[in-house]
Write an enzyme that holds these catalytic residues in place. Sequence first.
Site, mmCIF file in Angstrom:
data_model
loop_
_atom_site.group_PDB
_atom_site.id
_atom_site.type_symbol
_atom_site.label_atom_id
_atom_site.label_comp_id
_atom_site.label_asym_id
_atom_site.label_seq_id
_atom_site.Cartn_x
_atom_site.Cartn_y
_atom_site.Cartn_z
ATOM 1 N N ARG A 41 13.677 1.740 -4.997
ATOM 2 C CA ARG A 41 13.395 0.705 -4.000
ATOM 3 C C ARG A 41 14.556 -0.285 -3.891
ATOM 4 N NH1 ARG A 41 6.888 -0.288 -4.926
ATOM 5 N NH2 ARG A 41 6.247 1.440 -3.603
ATOM 6 N N LYS A 203 -9.579 11.912 -0.370
ATOM 7 C CA LYS A 203 -10.617 11.870 0.660
ATOM 8 C C LYS A 203 -10.097 12.230 2.036
ATOM 9 C CE LYS A 203 -13.720 8.395 -1.309
ATOM 10 N NZ LYS A 203 -14.389 7.100 -1.038
ATOM 11 N N GLY A 360 3.807 7.125 -1.297
ATOM 12 C CA GLY A 360 2.647 7.187 -2.187
ATOM 13 C C GLY A 360 2.794 8.200 -3.307
ATOM 14 N N GLY A 383 1.200 3.212 2.170
ATOM 15 C CA GLY A 383 0.276 2.669 3.156
ATOM 16 C C GLY A 383 0.926 2.453 4.505
#
Length: 406
Positions: A41, A203, A360, A383
Amino acid sequence: MNDFSNKQFIEDLELKSKRVLVRVDFNVPLDADLAITDNSRITGALQTIRRVVEQGGRAVLMSHLGRPDGKRVNRMSLQPAAAELSRLLDQPVFLAPDCIGSGVESLVDRMQDGEVVLLENLRFHKAETKNDPEFCKALATLGEVYVNDAFGTAHRAHASTAGVAEFVPESAIGYLIRKELEFLGEVISNPKPPFVAVLGGAKVSDKIKVIENLMQNVQVLVIGGGMANTFLKAQGREIGDSLLDAGSLDYARQLLDQAQSQGVQIHLPTDGVAARELSAEAETQTVSLESGVPSGWKMLDIGPQSAEAYAQVIASARTVFWNGPMGVFEVAPFASGTFRVAQALAQATQQGAVTVIGGGDSAAAIQVSGLSDQITHISTGGGASLEFLEGRELPGVSVIPNRAQT
């Protein structure tokens, strides 16, 4: 899909002798000794920081680290990030005592052209996540130009990512955000066929909007991870005690029908690695999903047959987007499927495919596999990349004005 191609860019601005307030994402992982375990990062922000320094600007960097919930937590200080950035830039990086206040203003006022100051953790103040106007104004006093280059937080309407831009005369996006928008935008709007999307994770409900957007251009959809169980159940398969997103069963059936009518191939696992419990010591068995997962067992990874089939599908692609692991890759017995997919993406890149990983857990998996330098683009925002792919507005980008028409 929102068009961000015309946003004001750092190269459009005059930076010399100006205080340039740059939102970076230095939310880096630290070990118990507060050593940075992955500096990607920080390296991702270097091009923008170097632009400010080389143009004779005064770089005032701001970031959060962890979730200190508005309190000063020493182990969440940005000191390790300041030290690492100093090493990478080969020049001093001064860590401010806070991110607002008279002491910080004094430090910034004394800056010379080409110097770099890193403000202390923004989230030591609750006002940051609340986008408090007074906090925004306090941050804005530190800069004459605002640049957002923190894609990982661009989906948050926080003070440093959105609110502050309203109080600074000029603002722009940096190199990292531009690169993210270009690659992710290309995946959605103009992928080279065959376009294969590989989706995993827990999910189906977390990915519905992404799937709907991808279905407009994708030729092949490969599904793994916990979400595969919901599709298998929708087909009438036995999944034992595997994770099930029961609320998405109807959607899974509809998607299978939609794919058939649109001529989109959907690949589901044909075998899986199952265990009674999630643990590194658990007894495992490879089960045929034609027969189903036995009662009391749960599927925790795709099986070797599925992993090879998925690798072959990826090998045929010219564009690949991957978001979500194929199993619980953090636990050794259930990592093989995810790492085989990572390997297949690296091989596809070598064959000329454009490969994009949507941040992620997938980004973490590719890092662990040691193949991150063999992928076209790895998103720095889990996200944020998902929300962008859903077609949602990113507050940290939409607040930046468009270029002036000439």
